[in-house]
Design a protein around this motif. Structure first.
Motif, PDB file in Angstrom:
ATOM      1  N   GLU A 215      18.521   8.251 -16.791  1.00 13.28           N
ATOM      2  CA  GLU A 215      18.902   7.343 -15.713  1.00 13.28           C
ATOM      3  C   GLU A 215      17.913   7.434 -14.554  1.00 13.28           C
ATOM      4  O   GLU A 215      17.519   6.409 -13.978  1.00 13.28           O
ATOM      5  N   TRP A 218      14.736   5.512 -15.441  1.00 12.18           N
ATOM      6  CA  TRP A 218      14.924   4.060 -15.285  1.00 12.18           C
ATOM      7  C   TRP A 218      15.015   3.683 -13.802  1.00 12.18           C
ATOM      8  O   TRP A 218      14.560   2.598 -13.406  1.00 12.18           O
ATOM      9  N   ALA A 219      15.598   4.551 -12.991  1.00  8.11           N
ATOM     10  CA  ALA A 219      15.687   4.265 -11.556  1.00  8.11           C
ATOM     11  C   ALA A 219      14.294   4.140 -10.945  1.00  8.11           C
ATOM     12  O   ALA A 219      14.066   3.307 -10.051  1.00  8.11           O
ATOM     13  N   TYR A 222      13.076   0.662 -11.720  1.00 11.74           N
ATOM     14  CA  TYR A 222      13.700  -0.354 -10.870  1.00 11.74           C
ATOM     15  C   TYR A 222      13.221  -0.268  -9.422  1.00 11.74           C
ATOM     16  O   TYR A 222      13.318  -1.253  -8.680  1.00 11.74           O
ATOM     17  N   GLU A 225       9.350  -3.081  -7.786  1.00 12.88           N
ATOM     18  CA  GLU A 225       9.722  -4.484  -7.967  1.00 12.88           C
ATOM     19  C   GLU A 225       8.528  -5.434  -7.983  1.00 12.88           C
ATOM     20  O   GLU A 225       8.680  -6.639  -7.805  1.00 12.88           O
ATOM     21  N   GLU A 236      15.431  -5.357 -18.064  1.00 10.06           N
ATOM     22  CA  GLU A 236      16.343  -6.494 -17.944  1.00 10.06           C
ATOM     23  C   GLU A 236      16.541  -7.204 -19.282  1.00 10.06           C
ATOM     24  O   GLU A 236      17.636  -7.679 -19.588  1.00 10.06           O
ATOM     25  N   LEU A 239      18.932  -5.207 -21.213  1.00 12.37           N
ATOM     26  CA  LEU A 239      20.280  -5.409 -20.686  1.00 12.37           C
ATOM     27  C   LEU A 239      20.852  -6.749 -21.151  1.00 12.37           C
ATOM     28  O   LEU A 239      22.051  -6.854 -21.427  1.00 12.37           O
ATOM     29  N   TRP A 288      23.109   0.635 -17.341  1.00 10.00           N
ATOM     30  CA  TRP A 288      24.321   0.218 -16.624  1.00 10.00           C
ATOM     31  C   TRP A 288      24.662   1.210 -15.506  1.00 10.00           C
ATOM     32  O   TRP A 288      24.970   0.796 -14.377  1.00 10.00           O
ATOM     33  N   SER A 289      24.602   2.485 -15.810  1.00  9.74           N
ATOM     34  CA  SER A 289      25.076   3.474 -14.836  1.00  9.74           C
ATOM     35  C   SER A 289      24.171   3.537 -13.607  1.00  9.74           C
ATOM     36  O   SER A 289      24.645   3.839 -12.503  1.00  9.74           O
ATOM     37  N   ARG A 291      22.993   1.289 -11.897  1.00  6.48           N
ATOM     38  CA  ARG A 291      23.277   0.228 -10.941  1.00  6.48           C
ATOM     39  C   ARG A 291      24.187   0.675  -9.811  1.00  6.48           C
ATOM     40  O   ARG A 291      24.162   0.114  -8.707  1.00  6.48           O
ATOM     41  N   THR A 292      24.987   1.681 -10.053  1.00  3.93           N
ATOM     42  CA  THR A 292      25.877   2.183  -9.018  1.00  3.93           C
ATOM     43  C   THR A 292      25.104   2.770  -7.845  1.00  3.93           C
ATOM     44  O   THR A 292      25.499   2.628  -6.687  1.00  3.93           O
ATOM     45  N   VAL A 294      21.807   2.063  -7.073  1.00  2.08           N
ATOM     46  CA  VAL A 294      20.682   1.267  -6.589  1.00  2.08           C
ATOM     47  C   VAL A 294      21.057   0.535  -5.321  1.00  2.08           C
ATOM     48  O   VAL A 294      22.125  -0.090  -5.270  1.00  2.08           O
TER      49      VAL A 294
END
Length: 294
Positions: A215, A218-219, A222, A225, A236, A239, A288-289, A291-292, A294
């Protein structure tokens, strides 16, 4: 008047009067060899000979055709996902993204295919359910190939197909290979992101489990950008694929709930309980996880 593909055949004299009356100005005229070309290419006669209901219940034909359509879509989606995985292993993100995009179309059709069974009532299903004996979608090698590519590996499921040489060999091969998500994580590691070695070189026959270190990797993706960040586009696209898998699982759950309620599955599964657990399981969980936070 716009011309269609069928207007490419030989023209039949019709004249202005026929066109004014609403008749087409051109119509294909096919010889015997030409008429057979399409059937030979698509194997139409073979395809349409494979629907063999075992009862007199009219709804059984819909059930068989829908299931066969799903199997064809499983085959097509697997083709695209394997292309995407192999492209990621080769470091070709552009090819991987193209393959994932091509896969979303058949995924959407797969999700909507449950609509063909949406009007199947419990009484209709019950009138032909016994003809399935122990047959169940859980036994589908095509579906299991997709689950293996998503990381949901099961040696037991592969062993169950050993009586089918082609399907069994395919499942054993996919079981032993990295999945689609594994290939993505291996690419991240090669790009210098902190994906641990025990994730990128794990036992591929084991199911993938979420890892907070993944995670965090992946963070970092993200956090960048920039328009040229191909890894962000990859995340994306993965996802998009994962969300469609969950939609299909949920439509499956609701179709079973509507047609047979909480009865046990024909293949011995717990029916609704098993489908609900499967629908609740995130595909590519760290995407998915994260996103909490970000």
């Amino acid at each position: 008047m716009a011309r269609t593909a069928y207007d490419q055949g030989r023209r039949v004299p019709g004249g202005a009067a026929a066109e004014e009356a609403g008749a087409p100005s051109a119509c294909p005229v096919l010889g015997t060899d030409e008429a057979a070309a399409y059937t030979d290419y698509v194997h139409t006669e073979t395809l349409l000979s494979l629907q063999r209901p075992r009862t007199g219940e009219p709804a059984e034909l819909s059930f068989i055709i829908t299931t066969q359509v799903m199997e064809l879509l499983f085959r097509l989606i697997r083709h695209h996902w394997e292309q995407a995985r192999d492209a990621l292993e080769a470091g070709d993100t552009a090819a991987a993204l193209a393959a994932l995009r091509r896969g979303t179309g058949p995924q959407d059709v797969l999700v909507e295919s449950w609509g063909m069974l949406s009007m199947l009532t419990p009484a209709e299903f019950d009138r032909f359910r016994a003809s399935l004996d122990v047959a169940s979608g859980v036994q589908s090698a095509g579906y299991r190939q997709l689950e293996f590519l998503l990381g949901n590996k099961s040696a037991g499921m592969a062993r169950a197909q050993r009586g089918l040489p082609v399907a069994g060999a395919g499942l054993e091969r996919t079981l032993a290979e990295p999945g689609l998500y594994d290939a993505a994580l291996r690419l991240l590691a090669r790009r210098g992101l902190p994906v641990p070695d025990d994730v990128t070189e794990r036992d591929w026959t084991r199911p993938y489990t979420a890892d907070p270190r993944v995670e965090r990797a992946w963070a970092e993706v993200y956090a960048d950008e920039r328009p040229g960040n191909d890894l962000l586009r990859l995340a994306e696209a993965l996802l998009d694929t994962a969300e469609r898998v969950t939609r299909w699982r949920h439509r499956h759950l609701m179709a079973v709930k509507r047609s047979m309620g909480a009865k046990p599955g024909t293949g011995g599964s717990s029916g609704l309980d098993w489908l609900a657990r499967n629908a609740a399981r995130d595909v590519f969980p760290e995407l998915w996880s994260l996103r909490t936070g970000v």
